[in-house]
Design a protein around this motif. Structure first.
Motif, short mmCIF file in Angstrom:
data_model
loop_
_atom_site.label_atom_id
_atom_site.label_comp_id
_atom_site.label_asym_id
_atom_site.label_seq_id
_atom_site.Cartn_x
_atom_site.Cartn_y
_atom_site.Cartn_z
N TYR A 134 0.73 -1.07 0.04
CA TYR A 134 -0.05 -0.03 -0.20
C TYR A 134 0.95 1.11 -0.04
CZ TYR A 134 -3.46 3.58 1.60
OH TYR A 134 -3.91 4.59 1.52
N ASN A 138 0.79 4.29 -2.58
CA ASN A 138 0.23 5.48 -1.99
C ASN A 138 1.52 6.66 -2.40
OD1 ASN A 138 -1.28 7.47 -0.33
ND2 ASN A 138 0.24 7.37 1.32
N PHE A 141 0.84 7.68 -5.96
CA PHE A 141 -0.22 8.64 -5.80
C PHE A 141 0.12 9.76 -5.49
CE2 PHE A 141 -3.12 10.61 -2.66
CZ PHE A 141 -4.36 11.22 -3.66
N GLU B 130 -5.41 -0.53 3.65
CA GLU B 130 -4.20 0.19 3.98
C GLU B 130 -2.62 -0.73 4.40
OE1 GLU B 130 -3.97 4.11 6.37
OE2 GLU B 130 -5.81 3.22 6.93
N TYR B 158 -9.20 10.02 -2.30
CA TYR B 158 -8.17 10.06 -1.22
C TYR B 158 -8.72 10.12 0.16
CZ TYR B 158 -8.44 14.98 -2.39
OH TYR B 158 -9.03 16.26 -2.65
N PHE B 159 -8.00 10.13 1.20
CA PHE B 159 -8.35 10.41 2.45
C PHE B 159 -7.44 10.99 3.07
CE2 PHE B 159 -6.42 7.14 5.07
CZ PHE B 159 -5.89 6.30 4.17
N ARG B 161 -4.32 11.69 5.79
CA ARG B 161 -3.67 11.26 6.92
C ARG B 161 -2.71 12.33 7.59
NH1 ARG B 161 -1.29 5.20 5.25
NH2 ARG B 161 0.18 6.59 4.40
N ASP B 163 0.35 12.33 7.19
CA ASP B 163 1.36 12.44 6.21
C ASP B 163 0.91 13.05 5.09
OD1 ASP B 163 0.32 10.20 5.80
OD2 ASP B 163 2.01 9.00 4.99
N GLY B 164 -0.24 13.64 4.90
CA GLY B 164 -1.00 14.16 3.77
C GLY B 164 -2.12 13.23 3.26
N ASN B 165 -2.72 13.67 2.16
CA ASN B 165 -3.67 12.60 1.36
C ASN B 165 -3.20 11.33 0.97
OD1 ASN B 165 -5.71 14.52 2.11
ND2 ASN B 165 -5.23 15.59 -0.27
N ALA B 166 -3.88 10.31 1.12
CA ALA B 166 -3.54 8.67 1.06
C ALA B 166 -4.38 8.33 -0.06
CB ALA B 166 -3.36 8.08 2.12
N ILE B 167 -3.87 7.64 -0.96
CA ILE B 167 -4.98 6.95 -1.87
C ILE B 167 -5.85 6.08 -1.24
CG2 ILE B 167 -3.40 4.80 -2.09
CD1 ILE B 167 -3.96 4.97 -5.25
N ASP B 168 -7.17 6.23 -1.91
CA ASP B 168 -8.22 5.43 -1.44
C ASP B 168 -9.00 4.53 -2.29
OD1 ASP B 168 -10.40 4.82 0.56
OD2 ASP B 168 -10.93 7.06 1.02
#
Lengths: 269, 269
Positions: A134, A138, A141, B130, B158-159, B161, B163-168
């Protein structure tokens, strides 16, 4: 099949690897001898693959273990062509890689700079990554979401493994494009002009002087037709006899070992 | 804003969780008191989230730790709604899950059968994962390639986190659709009718008797508008003051804590 009168015998051969020389890790019967024959006829040869996860050196070793001697300059992979393309046109760019060691080796070999973090990448390179997590997905991404342009070594949807077909680069591209709302700018693998030109350049021949031998209509035969090479389809890989074909090859061979039949018919002279 | 004369005070409240009650793991100031106030006013409440990777029980515990008491039937998640949908309409199907424990708990709770191998799945459920590996992605690909129909808990791109936006989930859907050349049939998460109906059913109210409170125009406010609920946008999550909105909420609140202002204005009675 092209008429023999009009047919000019090819001086160079682009030989696909997976499904043409190897089935998995197993050498296809007669492949070694067919290549030997071409060399004895003083034909030029390049070995061609859409694999973006291996380096030419790794590929050369695999061929050598199977008894096929090839120089590194006779090997054209989507990994090495991606590296050469970036080096030629975007040599000051920093890249982020969603891919494996072989690709990174090729990038290092030509001195492409790796970005320190995804956000800092000018280019995201998407390739096959069979131990992807992941976090890898990520970070790719994030690179794309922060504006990195996207280049993919290939966009095969799946590849054959012992346990059945496995998800390939098209899946990784789909993940990044859908989540980052980005588009891939370049797909390096066959049937692209990048692979066709790299192979012809390696032999110092024009496309018209070459024949491509491969098992895939969509990548091998398509590339032959699109760039004016002769083409021979082999039935040892993804193509089956009698199925509908978007591109019609000049020749259909059961296997690469039947190249000797073309030689006997005088087609290769 | 709707005119007060025509406005019928809502009897039930759909309260979005991420960005409305919590920011990450942190409770948003005044959220607990706002919910307390609704309960004192004898309003019905459901807590609503597109998260497909947690179960209602996990969610209930998180709310409880933050001092908010909620019954399991007051929690509506894309995981639990996916499970209920399959149970109601496809109860004899075997499923393959690209997702996490919370989703599997919800499926098990209603007795949905898990396929023994990807090829045997009637449905592939795609959700956030995740700790996904290449093998997880590949098994999902295999399920889809062998004809499993696809249902996704949500399709957020994305959502947020630390550490920044994460792939969703949209990324996972993109990977499978592109590689298996398949299409997702149902996306369960907001703004779907599945989530809207589940929330109304949980309160035994019609959509017209409800108000949705959330931070997302695309999921929360859209759902309100599409199904005839009143809607209040909060600015503690993904929406910013003054930005263009595809759907216009009936009310805009700085935060859920400002629900008391609507109460003081008599809008909630």
């Amino acid at each position: 099949m092209a008429s023999h009168e009009a047919f000019v015998a090819p001086s160079g051969f682009l030989i696909d690897i997976d499904g043409t020389i190897f089935r998995g890790n197993e050498l296809i019967e007669g492949a070694k001898e067919a290549i030997c024959m071409l060399r004895k006829m003083n034909k030029k040869v390049v070995f061609l693959s859409n694999r973006g996860n291996i380096s030419r050196n790794m590929c050369r070793k695999k061929l050598l273990e199977a008894g096929i001697d090839a120089a590194e300059r006779e090997i054209v992979l989507s990994s090495s062509v991606t590296a050469a393309f970036l080096k030629k046109h975007y040599s000051y760019s920093a890249v982020w890689v969603l891919g494996e060691e072989g690709l990174i080796d090729e990038l290092n070999a030509v001195g492409i700079q790796m970005a320190n973090e995804p956000k800092a990448a000018d280019w995201l390179i998407i390739s096959l990554h069979e131990s992807l997590t992941y976090q890898d997905l990520n970070q790719a991404f994030q690179a794309a979401a922060y504006g990195a342009r996207i280049i993919a070594t290939n966009k095969d949807r799946y590849f054959p493994r012992e346990d059945g077909n496995a998800i390939d680069v098209a899946g990784m591209i789909g993940a990044i494009e859908a989540s980052a709302q980005a588009k891939t700018e370049f797909v390096v693998g066959k049937p692209s002009w990048l692979m066709a030109e790299a192979a012809c350049d390696a032999m110092q021949l024009t496309a018209g002087e070459c024949m491509i031998i491969g098992d895939s209509i969509e990548s091998d035969i398509a590339m032959g037709k699109l760039y004016g090479m002769k083409s021979a389809l082999v039935l040892t890989g993804s193509s089956k006899p009698g199925e509908a074909r978007l591109y019609e090859p000049d020749f259909v061979l059961e296997s690469i070992k039947d190249l000797n039949k073309l030689a006997e018919e005088g087609i290769l002279f």
